[in-house]
Design a protein around this motif. Structure first.
Motif, PDB file in Angstrom:
ATOM      1  N   TRP A 150       3.510 -13.331  -1.020  1.00 28.28           N
ATOM      2  CA  TRP A 150       4.878 -13.274  -0.514  1.00 28.28           C
ATOM      3  C   TRP A 150       5.616 -12.157  -1.260  1.00 28.28           C
ATOM      4  N   LEU A 151       6.217 -11.221  -0.525  1.00 32.16           N
ATOM      5  CA  LEU A 151       7.022 -10.147  -1.091  1.00 32.16           C
ATOM      6  C   LEU A 151       8.329 -10.076  -0.314  1.00 32.16           C
ATOM      7  N   ARG A 152       9.438 -10.086  -1.078  1.00 35.99           N
ATOM      8  CA  ARG A 152      10.745  -9.990  -0.436  1.00 35.99           C
ATOM      9  C   ARG A 152      10.974  -8.564   0.060  1.00 35.99           C
ATOM     10  N   ASN A 153      11.760  -8.436   1.135  1.00 36.09           N
ATOM     11  CA  ASN A 153      12.079  -7.111   1.646  1.00 36.09           C
ATOM     12  C   ASN A 153      12.787  -6.301   0.565  1.00 36.09           C
ATOM     13  N   ASP A 154      12.416  -5.032   0.473  1.00 35.81           N
ATOM     14  CA  ASP A 154      12.941  -4.185  -0.598  1.00 35.81           C
ATOM     15  C   ASP A 154      12.890  -2.732  -0.142  1.00 35.81           C
ATOM     16  N   PRO A 155      14.030  -2.160   0.281  1.00 38.15           N
ATOM     17  CA  PRO A 155      14.038  -0.742   0.684  1.00 38.15           C
ATOM     18  C   PRO A 155      13.619   0.191  -0.436  1.00 38.15           C
ATOM     19  N   PHE A 156      13.845  -0.201  -1.691  1.00 39.18           N
ATOM     20  CA  PHE A 156      13.455   0.622  -2.836  1.00 39.18           C
ATOM     21  C   PHE A 156      11.942   0.872  -2.824  1.00 39.18           C
ATOM     22  N   GLU A 157      11.182  -0.103  -2.351  1.00 40.94           N
ATOM     23  CA  GLU A 157       9.726   0.017  -2.272  1.00 40.94           C
ATOM     24  C   GLU A 157       9.261   0.260  -0.840  1.00 40.94           C
ATOM     25  N   GLU A 158      10.172   0.773   0.004  1.00 39.90           N
ATOM     26  CA  GLU A 158       9.869   1.132   1.394  1.00 39.90           C
ATOM     27  C   GLU A 158       9.337  -0.068   2.175  1.00 39.90           C
ATOM     28  N   ARG A 159       9.954  -1.233   1.969  1.00 40.40           N
ATOM     29  CA  ARG A 159       9.569  -2.450   2.668  1.00 40.40           C
ATOM     30  C   ARG A 159      10.817  -3.017   3.347  1.00 40.40           C
ATOM     31  N   SER A 160      10.943  -2.776   4.630  1.00 45.35           N
ATOM     32  CA  SER A 160      12.155  -3.145   5.356  1.00 45.35           C
ATOM     33  C   SER A 160      12.231  -4.635   5.650  1.00 45.35           C
ATOM     34  N   GLY A 161      11.115  -5.339   5.697  1.00 48.69           N
ATOM     35  CA  GLY A 161      11.105  -6.769   5.984  1.00 48.69           C
ATOM     36  C   GLY A 161      10.284  -7.529   4.968  1.00 48.69           C
ATOM     37  N   ASP A 162      10.411  -8.860   5.020  1.00 46.26           N
ATOM     38  CA  ASP A 162       9.610  -9.689   4.134  1.00 46.26           C
ATOM     39  C   ASP A 162       8.135  -9.564   4.498  1.00 46.26           C
TER      40      ASP A 162
END
Length: 740
Positions: free
Chosen positions: A637-649
């Motif tokens: 499980w990874l939370r959405n994080d724009p800092f790591e280029e992840r727009s969604g969970d």
């Protein structure tokens, strides 16, 4: 049978000596033999044992009743042996049994052989090679001490019972020649029969015997069907190129592709290399020729140095996915030279990266990376330990632009970075009477950065000197109960300080920072020196371990990091991502645990939880292995994080397992599911039947992923392998037994 000749030659040497004695003396020896078994021993270590041994007139020796000849670990058993000294002819009445170590067992009804056992005839012969392959024939002749010719032969590795039922498979041939020196089987007019039904005919067939590890010839084919590649077959051909190298060529022909796969291996005195690859002409793209090559090698050099290399190249980004050769997102090729000693580490490497995903543009990827590391430990006379390290690092992008455009990340364009780092640390440990352990550390680091094509957002060069110090306290507490259970509780606390401030340079080496129990008590949790955790910070945690006598093991760890202020970039934005768990003054709480049972079950979990005990990052892994079952499952499980280029969970399950539900049947399956997007990634099932003489494997898989260069595909394959022609014997639990 040449080994049989050596055995009898030693026994016949014992016979020759009495034959030159007077006839009267031989007769007297026969009369004094008595009722006890007769034993004749020779100076070369050969023994002839029988119920009765007689020297007859006309130079004839007769041994009858439980005759046994032992020589150099070989054992021959027969009902009687008659040797004619004038004609040098040897007659053996069966049943005959010859055991030669653990590799060869020969059974026969009768035998007529010459004295040297190099030529002769055995009737009703049966040969068992390496406890795997059975060769049965009406008659077997021995030629020149090397070749065994079997007539009207049936060859199989299946268990044959006295029920009249034919074996699952057998090879019938008019004549079979076994070359014991080359360890090859040559069939003439061969028929492959399944349940005694002829299914295939070859006028000539050559196969290795089970004692030969490597032999040139065809390997078992695989029938293959793919929604992308079509229906076809793979036919591997193994080429032995000496004792230390070989080549395997595998034509792969389907309705949509013509492919030649290859594998080359070579062993050297100080290492070895392996090369895998394929060349294809298909209808999937406009390219006439597609292919790939993976190569790796390792060599031990002088002065404990080791040279390693690997090469990964592909003609296009989708080729490896289309043919299921690998599912890597990036190809990496590297050459490295290293030496590892107790107090010294040296390593130099050059690495080239190539991204296969469409969303990773290779021009702005740090594709060429060079690095050199040196570390040294010294134990000075004033106590403690000194650690010195030096590092040179450089990475280059192929893009020549400072900024790719208004929609591009200004920190990831065409810049090239070179860094030099030096550090020195002194460590000292103390143990107090209460069992408290203390560790003090003080260090100084120097870094120099040189940046090309940096644009207007950062400096083209920068340097820094960073002092640091830390003190860690550990207090391990041990308790053992009356039942033998051991408990270990260890609270740990650390206070550290790092001076200086982060430079106005791009963040290239610390875009992904992991926080786990491995770096909970590190001075800085950044992976590269272009960023360091500055200022005063503390870390505390506790670990509990329970060990039970019956094999139960339990471990639990919890910890947190506290700093005086948030880590910020020179521009004022946070240096760490939200999902790293280290962004704020109080970090997320790290919770990790593991459970092991004597039944083979292992459960491991790890997670980062914020002040509301909501997970920012979590993973759980479970596995269970025993005689019949192998099962593993993973959840992330990874939370959405724009800092790591992840727009969604990101939430995903992955399950892989096999179950042996019957003695000869094993089923396996794998499944990967994207929970966040509610779609399957891939899945597969397989069924394998295995006994002592055959292995049949049927598998089907489906890849659901879809992108600009990868299409969803379904693959089905069937492989049938005849066991018994390999040096690797099948597991005994698969061997069938005969019923009375």
């Amino acid at each position: 049978m040449n080994r049989l000749a050596l055995l009898f030659a030693a026994a016949l040497a014992l016979i020759a000596a009495p034959l030159v004695a007077p006839v009267g003396a031989r007769a007297q020896g026969a009369e004094d033999s008595g009722a006890a078994p007769s034993r004749v021993a020779g100076g070369d270590g050969a023994f002839l044992v029988a119920d009765d041994v007689r020297l007859m007139p006309d130079d004839v020796l007769v041994a009858t009743g439980n005759v046994e000849v032992i020589h150099e670990g070989r054992r021959l058993q027969a009902n009687s042996i008659t040797y004619d000294g004038e004609t040098e002819h040897l007659s053996i009445e069966g049943p005959i049994t010859l055991r030669e170590g653990e590799t060869t067992l020969i059974l026969a009804d009768d035998a007529e052989l010459d004295r040297d056992m190099r030529n002769g005839l055995l009737t009703g012969a049966r040969v068992v090679l390496a406890s795997q392959l059975q060769l049965a024939a009406n008659a077997m002749t021995r030629v020149e001490g090397r070749y065994s010719q079997l007539y009207k032969t049936a060859v199989s590795s299946c268990r044959i019972c006295e029920t009249g039922r034919p074996p699952l498979w057998q090879i019938r041939s008019r004549r079979l020649i076994h070359d014991e020196e080359e360890r090859q089987l040559y069939f003439h007019d061969a028929q492959l029969r399944v349940l005694d039904v002829p299914v295939f005919y070859l006028p000539r067939l050559r196969l290795p015997d089970p004692t030969l590890e490597r032999a040139t010839g065809f390997l078992f084919p695989t029938i293959y069907n793919s929604s992308l590649l079509g229906f076809g077959v793979k036919v591997p051909y193994f080429i032995r190129m000496g004792d230390h190298r070989d080549l395997t060529l595998t034509p792969f022909l389907t309705t949509n592709t013509r492919t030649l796969e290859f594998r080359y291996r070579q062993a050297f005195v100080n290492g070895g290399i392996s090369i895998l690859g394929a060349v294809s002409n298909d209808e999937l793209t406009n390219d006439e020729i597609r292919g790939y090559m993976f190569a790796e090698g390792s060599f031990n050099l002088r002065n404990d140095f080791k040279l390693t290399f690997d090469l990964e190249v592909a003609s296009d980004d989708s080729y490896l996915y289309d043919y299921n050769y690998t599912f890597k997102d990036r190809l990496d090729s590297e050459i490295a030279l290293e030496r590892v000693r107790r107090d010294e580490f040296i390593r130099g490497s050059a690495t080239y990266f190539h991204a296969l995903r469409a969303r990773d543009p290779n021009p702005t990827l740090a594709s060429l990376v060079g690095r050199a590391d040196y570390e040294r430990r010294i134990y000075p006379g004033f106590g403690g330990e000194l650690r010195f390290s030096a590092q040179a690092h450089s990475h280059r992008r192929s893009s020549d632009l400072n900024i790719d455009g208004p929609d591009a990340d200004p920190w990831a364009d065409g810049r090239d970075v070179t860094r030099f780092s030096l550090s020195a640390d002194w460590l000292r440990n103390w143990t107090f009477g209460s069992g408290l352990l203390a560790e003090f550390r003080a260090g100084l680091a120097a870094d120099s950065f040189h940046i090309a094509q940096s644009g207007a957002l950062s400096s083209s060069s920068a340097a820094q000197i960073t002092p640091s110090t830390s003190m860690r306290l550990r207090w391990p507490l041990l308790k053992r109960t009356q039942t033998g259970v051991t408990h270990l509780i260890e609270p740990v606390a650390q206070l550290s300080w790092v001076g200086g401030s982060n430079l106005d340079i791009p963040n290239d080496e610390n875009t992904r920072v992991e926080f786990d129990e491995g770096n909970l008590f590190a001075v800085s949790r950044f992976s590269g020196p272009d960023r360091r955790e500055r200022g005063l910070n503390a870390a505390y945690g506790i670990q509990w371990t329970r060990l039970a006598p019956k094999g139960w093991e339990t471990a639990l760890a919890v910890g947190q990091v506290v700093r005086d202020e948030q880590e910020l970039e020179p521009t004022g934005i946070p240096s760490l991502s939200r999902s790293s768990g280290l962004r704020d003054e109080f970090s997320d709480v790290l919770l990790a645990g593991q459970l092991r049972t004597p039944g083979g079950f292992i459960l491991t979990g790890r997670g980062l939880f914020d002040e509301n005990f909501e997970a920012n990052k979590a993973e759980a892994r479970a596995s269970w292995r025993n005689y019949r079952t192998s099962l593993s499952a993973t959840y992330i499980w990874l939370r959405n994080d724009p800092f790591e280029e992840r727009s969604g969970d990101l939430s995903e399950w992955s399950i892989d397992g096999s179950y042996r539900f019957a003695r000869h049947w094993t089923a396996d399956a794998n499944w990967r599911y994207d929970v966040a997007r509610d779609l399957q990634v891939n899945s597969g099932i397989g069924l394998t039947y295995t006994n002592e003489c055959v292995e049949v494997a049927l598998s089907a898989s489906r890849r659901f992923t879809n992108s600009s260069n990868v299409e969803p595909t379904t693959d089905i394959s069937l492989t049938v392998a005849l066991r018994g022609f390999s040096t690797t014997t099948s597991e005994s639990s698969f061997t069938r037994a005969c019923r009375n």
